[in-house]
Design an enzyme around this catalytic site. Sequence first.
Site, PDB file in Angstrom:
ATOM      1  N   LEU A   1      -2.178  -7.327   4.653  1.00  0.00           N
ATOM      2  CA  LEU A   1      -3.000  -7.121   5.840  1.00  0.00           C
ATOM      3  C   LEU A   1      -4.457  -7.499   5.612  1.00  0.00           C
ATOM      4  O   LEU A   1      -5.077  -8.163   6.452  1.00  0.00           O
ATOM      5  CB  LEU A   1      -2.917  -5.653   6.274  1.00  0.00           C
ATOM      6  CG  LEU A   1      -1.740  -5.248   7.149  1.00  0.00           C
ATOM      7  CD1 LEU A   1      -1.714  -3.738   7.310  1.00  0.00           C
ATOM      8  CD2 LEU A   1      -1.810  -5.918   8.514  1.00  0.00           C
TER       9      LEU A   1
ATOM     10  N   ASP B   1     -11.150  -6.717  -3.467  1.00  0.00           N
ATOM     11  CA  ASP B   1      -9.832  -6.289  -3.921  1.00  0.00           C
ATOM     12  C   ASP B   1      -9.919  -5.963  -5.402  1.00  0.00           C
ATOM     13  O   ASP B   1     -10.421  -6.768  -6.196  1.00  0.00           O
ATOM     14  CB  ASP B   1      -8.772  -7.369  -3.693  1.00  0.00           C
ATOM     15  CG  ASP B   1      -7.369  -6.804  -3.694  1.00  0.00           C
ATOM     16  OD1 ASP B   1      -6.755  -6.725  -2.611  1.00  0.00           O
ATOM     17  OD2 ASP B   1      -6.882  -6.414  -4.770  1.00  0.00           O
TER      18      ASP B   1
ATOM     19  N   ASP C   1     -13.768  -1.131  -7.300  1.00  0.00           N
ATOM     20  CA  ASP C   1     -12.841  -0.086  -6.877  1.00  0.00           C
ATOM     21  C   ASP C   1     -13.519   0.763  -5.808  1.00  0.00           C
ATOM     22  O   ASP C   1     -14.457   1.510  -6.101  1.00  0.00           O
ATOM     23  CB  ASP C   1     -12.461   0.761  -8.092  1.00  0.00           C
ATOM     24  CG  ASP C   1     -11.524   1.913  -7.760  1.00  0.00           C
ATOM     25  OD1 ASP C   1     -11.120   2.046  -6.591  1.00  0.00           O
ATOM     26  OD2 ASP C   1     -11.207   2.694  -8.674  1.00  0.00           O
TER      27      ASP C   1
ATOM     28  N   ASN D   1      -9.357  -1.274   4.341  1.00  0.00           N
ATOM     29  CA  ASN D   1      -7.920  -1.521   4.318  1.00  0.00           C
ATOM     30  C   ASN D   1      -7.273  -1.141   2.979  1.00  0.00           C
ATOM     31  O   ASN D   1      -6.062  -0.956   2.906  1.00  0.00           O
ATOM     32  CB  ASN D   1      -7.658  -3.010   4.610  1.00  0.00           C
ATOM     33  CG  ASN D   1      -6.204  -3.378   4.588  1.00  0.00           C
ATOM     34  OD1 ASN D   1      -5.448  -3.036   5.483  1.00  0.00           O
ATOM     35  ND2 ASN D   1      -5.791  -4.083   3.547  1.00  0.00           N
TER      36      ASN D   1
ATOM     37  N   TYR E   1       0.286  10.218   1.621  1.00  0.00           N
ATOM     38  CA  TYR E   1      -0.104   9.071   2.440  1.00  0.00           C
ATOM     39  C   TYR E   1      -0.370   9.494   3.886  1.00  0.00           C
ATOM     40  O   TYR E   1      -1.371   9.110   4.494  1.00  0.00           O
ATOM     41  CB  TYR E   1       1.014   8.032   2.372  1.00  0.00           C
ATOM     42  CG  TYR E   1       0.774   6.753   3.126  1.00  0.00           C
ATOM     43  CD1 TYR E   1      -0.122   5.797   2.658  1.00  0.00           C
ATOM     44  CD2 TYR E   1       1.474   6.477   4.301  1.00  0.00           C
ATOM     45  CE1 TYR E   1      -0.319   4.600   3.339  1.00  0.00           C
ATOM     46  CE2 TYR E   1       1.292   5.288   4.994  1.00  0.00           C
ATOM     47  CZ  TYR E   1       0.391   4.358   4.510  1.00  0.00           C
ATOM     48  OH  TYR E   1       0.197   3.184   5.187  1.00  0.00           O
TER      49      TYR E   1
ATOM     50  N   LYS F   1      -3.944   9.297   5.837  1.00  0.00           N
ATOM     51  CA  LYS F   1      -4.089   8.514   7.057  1.00  0.00           C
ATOM     52  C   LYS F   1      -4.545   9.379   8.226  1.00  0.00           C
ATOM     53  O   LYS F   1      -5.283   8.913   9.109  1.00  0.00           O
ATOM     54  CB  LYS F   1      -2.782   7.801   7.386  1.00  0.00           C
ATOM     55  CG  LYS F   1      -2.413   6.696   6.399  1.00  0.00           C
ATOM     56  CD  LYS F   1      -3.532   5.673   6.233  1.00  0.00           C
ATOM     57  CE  LYS F   1      -3.128   4.475   5.404  1.00  0.00           C
ATOM     58  NZ  LYS F   1      -4.235   3.512   5.229  1.00  0.00           N
TER      59      LYS F   1
ATOM     60  N   THR G   1       4.410  -6.066   4.197  1.00  0.00           N
ATOM     61  CA  THR G   1       3.571  -6.358   3.044  1.00  0.00           C
ATOM     62  C   THR G   1       4.217  -5.728   1.813  1.00  0.00           C
ATOM     63  O   THR G   1       5.256  -5.081   1.914  1.00  0.00           O
ATOM     64  CB  THR G   1       2.154  -5.776   3.218  1.00  0.00           C
ATOM     65  OG1 THR G   1       2.229  -4.338   3.168  1.00  0.00           O
ATOM     66  CG2 THR G   1       1.536  -6.199   4.554  1.00  0.00           C
TER      67      THR G   1
END
Length: 314
Positions: A20, A39, A76, A103, A175, A179, A209
């Site tokens: 993504l 990244d 990071d 992201n 997770y 979120k 992904t």
Amino acid sequence: MPLLPLQGLSAIVTGAGRGLGRAEALELARLGAAVVVNDYGQPGRDGTGEACAGPAEEVAAEIRAAGGTALAHTGDVSDFTQARTLVESAVAAFGRLDILVNNAGILRDRMVFSMAEEEWDSVLRVHLKGHFNTTRFAAAHWRERSKRAGEPVYGRIVNTSSEAFLAGSAGQPNYAAAKGGIVGLTTSTALALGKYGVTANAICPRARTRMTEDVFAGVEQPSGTGLDPLAPEHVAPLVGYLASPGAAHVNGQLLVVHGGMVAVVERPRVSAKFDSKQDAFTYDELEAVLGPYYADRPAGETFAAAEVLGLKRG
């Protein structure tokens, strides 16, 4: 030739080396933005393995090869100091920061009764703290610019939540919690920064992904030249729009996006209300009103948005 929607603007996209984030970075660049491709580059989707500059460098090179402007950053974002350096790098390279797309994330899936403390902490750290870290320094940058200019400035934040927060995900308590926290962070940020000209919105993307390879393992990709309904390229245009001047009036919103569909999610609404007939509820009175109410409704029915959209783990 008319200017592109993001011409002259600069952006940071975290977790942009793959999936993504990569699609979003490419889209922002296509729309004219100069992009910092962030990244950390670890090979494992669980955040394991040696950090590597390769993924960020490859996407930045891809943007430059297409005629855009991009630089790679391998910090990071879950580290407070490295997140500050990321924002400072964008400002140093492009003179200012205009767009922040958060992201970056990892997965450590396990049922709640089996989850280790480190599995909980690591996912909350990368997702939720990572979103906070970059937001904190971008927000300070915009506030300072606005106060110096004596007027609102241009600022856009696009955060990444998930349908795991909306509809639940049995094997992802860490997770789903992260979120959900990101949505809270987004709405708070939207209220705090609106007077400075900054908007903050969150998306719940559904895409194929490496993070979701097991979730969509049974969903076949279309044969021929058709675009996979789960391709990240379905998500990236919404990010581009939310980052644009055209979305100046969109703030504090949560949108689900996938396969040519965008759904605006309402904030929770009260589905029923009961008042005590005395100063305070008693146990018997609560049982008398809530017992029948829930007995007549399927489990989880109050999460209307999730049901209407047919949301699944993702």
